[in-house]
Design a protein around this motif. Structure first.
Motif, short mmCIF file in Angstrom:
data_model
loop_
_atom_site.label_atom_id
_atom_site.label_comp_id
_atom_site.label_asym_id
_atom_site.label_seq_id
_atom_site.Cartn_x
_atom_site.Cartn_y
_atom_site.Cartn_z
N VAL A 90 17.62 -0.68 -0.12
CA VAL A 90 17.54 -1.67 -1.53
C VAL A 90 17.17 -0.22 -2.33
N TYR A 91 16.54 0.63 -1.98
CA TYR A 91 16.08 1.81 -2.75
C TYR A 91 17.35 2.69 -3.05
N THR A 132 10.03 10.47 -2.11
CA THR A 132 9.63 8.99 -2.40
C THR A 132 9.86 8.51 -0.60
N LEU A 133 11.08 8.88 -0.27
CA LEU A 133 11.38 8.57 0.97
C LEU A 133 10.48 9.18 2.19
N LEU A 134 10.19 10.35 2.14
CA LEU A 134 9.40 11.08 2.97
C LEU A 134 7.78 10.55 2.89
N TYR A 141 0.79 -1.50 0.12
CA TYR A 141 0.00 -0.16 -0.14
C TYR A 141 0.96 1.38 0.01
N ALA A 142 1.91 1.10 0.75
CA ALA A 142 2.61 2.47 0.99
C ALA A 142 3.79 2.62 -0.64
N GLY A 143 4.07 1.58 -1.32
CA GLY A 143 4.49 1.60 -2.47
C GLY A 143 3.53 2.27 -3.50
#
Lengths: 285, 287
Positions: free
Chosen positions: A273-274, A214-216, A74-76
């Motif tokens: 990984v990111y 993306t991180l935030l 879901y977060a992705g």
């Protein structure tokens, strides 16, 4: 006082830091230690004992694998949706909005001014089966007569997307706004089409904003439980819901603590990984 | 007469390209405005439904216009106390966090010292930790030291200062970096000591940044649910009240309070933008 500072100039930064850093140490770092301590305990409320219960961690992961997977999925999805919604808007604000820039930036942060829970509840009104959105989708046969949007995966992901949108949009704006328009003119002068100019100049230069956004967005989204609780059903339960319920309803502190740690660790792995993917793409590109 | 021949040719090539560009440019604008509409929609719904006159217990479908809920905003049991608690915690936590955060920002920007990068890391970490983990770890601290900490108003306050400080540091730091140190050196050369220099020169210059940081801090505090809920015990802030109400049915008064908070926040944000704009103009005029 003044002469004291003069005589002890080396001490000044430490004196300035002391109260704030002490606060963070006592109420952020030490609690993480307590969380670790609690996660290795066993027993039933209120009699927990520290027994190096490592099985809490393996149990946490095997028993709630589904919820972990769902949280990250879901977060992705929400992060991708945020990027697709935010990038064109922010691009437009940075390059086309002119004097209206600040007004549109205010539009981006405006949702933050409505209490989180209340703006999530507003989606109950919008997506309600009696509401106009579902009515329209039923009329054009996207939804069947008995189908709705509320209490579905779509509703939860849409809620997360909406709630964390500014975390994506603001860093994107910062990186796009810094791009020198002359670079784009130069690209045009060198006969690039506007698509090429975008792909070769704008997009790479906005990469830091995409990474930060993306991180935030992803980190808080993965730990969220409000959207799943208000807009979903038990079928949409995320790991945040489990941690919250274990702490406050079933009073199973050791499991809740180990789940929190696994969540933090999993996010860390996802970040590494990111970073690896982003880093290697930069190397090849 | 070469220009005559050249113009129609350019126009012919350009027409297709230009109309294509026109479509593309408008597509982007249309998309941007649609996204803005998407962002505004729930806000509009929240405000609209604060004027709704629901027939049953549920405030989901529009039934009719009324001002009753605005006039009797505190007629729901517990909502007044929750709003007051939210404001008290917000003010107290913001003042303390702004003081602590500004001092950290001053130390980081102004001084080279051993442990500077680990300080930066410690400030950054709470912002990159999921709220549920922040709240859960603090709760385990309080549960294991229940002789000292009883869950309630003060544990909420402690939690809020903890998660707001980092945001204050980042906001004030951004302003301090672009700050002219010569002004302070000039004050010192003219015989002012460090404390006087700070009061008369530094503080007035960073005041707008501190105010912006404090507004952000207050907004974060009054909006926080996850960390608060875990550490509140029986005490209710406004978001905790909404959570409790959402399990049964949300009264329109919740929309009234949320709309009021929204309008005040928008007014303050606009005021801050204007103030920064004016003080920027003033310093420009001075140099």
């Amino acid at each position: 006082m003044g002469s004291f500072f003069h005589q002890h100039q080396r001490l000044t930064p430490y004196l300035l830091l002391l109260p704030g850093i002490a606060w963070l140490a006592i109420f952020f770092l030490i609690p993480l230690g307590f969380l670790g301590y609690q996660s290795l305990q066993s027993g039933i409320y209120p009699n927990f004992e520290f027994t190096w219960e490592v099985s809490n961690f393996t149990d946490a992961f095997t028993e709630y694998r589904e919820q972990f997977f769902r949280s990250f999925l879901y977060a992705g999805l929400a992060t991708i949706a945020c990027l697709l919604l935010a990038y064109p808007l922010v691009y437009w604000i940075a390059f086309k909005a002119g004097a209206w820039r600040n007004l549109f930036l205010l539009f981006i942060v405006a949702p933050f001014f409505v209490t989180y829970l209340v703006r999530t509840l507003a989606w109950l009104n919008i997506l309600a089966s009696e509401g106009p959105v579902v009515g329209f989708l039923r009329d054009i046969h996207v939804l069947g007569a008995n189908e709705g949007l509320l209490y579905t995966t779509f509703a939860v992901v849409a809620g997360i997307t909406y709630n964390f949108f500014p975390f994506m949009a603001l860093p994107l704006y910062v990186s796009l706004e810094q791009i020198d328009p002359r670079l784009l003119e130069a690209a045009k002068d060198l006969y690039s089409s506007s698509t090429q100019a975008f792909l070769r100049v704008t997009l790479p230069l906005s990469a830091p904003g995409i990474v930060a956004g993306t991180l935030l967005t992803f980190i808080p989204a993965a730990g969220d439980f409000i959207n799943a609780a208000l807009l979903g059903t038990p079928k949409q339960t995320m790991i945040g819901n489990v941690i919250q319920a274990k702490f406050l309803e079933s009073l199973d502190y050791p499991t809740a603590a180990s789940l929190s740690f696994v969540l933090m660790g999993a996010i860390l792995v996802a970040l590494l990984v990111y970073a690896r993917i982003v880093g290697s793409e930069r190397l090849t590109g | 007469m070469t220009t005559v021949a050249a113009i129609p040719r350019r126009a012919r090539v350009g027409l297709a390209a230009r109309s294509w560009r026109f479509v593309k440019r408008n597509a982007l604008t249309a998309y941007a405005l649609l996204v803005v509409g998407y962002l505004m929609l729930p806000i509009a719904v929240v405000i609209l439904f604060s004027f709704n006159a629901p027939k049953g217990r549920f405030n989901y479908v529009w039934q009719g216009f009324t001002l009753d809920h605005w006039i009797n905003w505190d007629s729901v049991l517990g909502i007044r106390e929750a709003v007051i608690t939210s404001i008290q915690v917000g003010l107290l936590a913001t003042v303390v966090a702004t003081a602590l955060g500004t001092m950290i920002a001053l130390a980081i920007v102004r001084h080279r010292f051993v442990g500077r990068s680990s300080t930066n890391l410690l400030v950054f970490l709470p912002m990159s930790t999921p709220e549920i983990v922040l709240g859960a770890s603090l709760l385990t601290l309080f549960l294991n030291t229940s002789a000292i900490f009883q869950l309630g108003f003060w544990t909420i306050f402690i939690a809020h200062v903890m998660f707001i400080v980092s945001f204050i540091v980042v906001t004030v730091k951004a302003r301090l970096i672009g700050f002219d140190r010569h002004l302070e050196e000039a004050a010192m050369d003219l015989g002012a000591n460090e404390v006087t220099t700070f009061r008369k020169v530094t503080l007035p210059l960073i005041a707008p940044a501190m105010l912006a940081a404090a507004l952000l801090g207050f907004a974060l505090s009054i909006d926080d649910f996850v960390i608060t809920y875990l550490n509140a015990g029986g005490t209710q802030t406004f978001p905790v009240f909404v959570w409790g109400a959402a399990r049964v049915s949300v009264p329109p008064q919740v929309n009234v309070v949320a709309s009021a908070i929204f309008l005040v926040a928008i007014a303050l944000a606009l005021g801050n933008v204007l103030w920064q704009y004016r003080s920027a103009k003033r310093t420009q005029g001075a140099t």
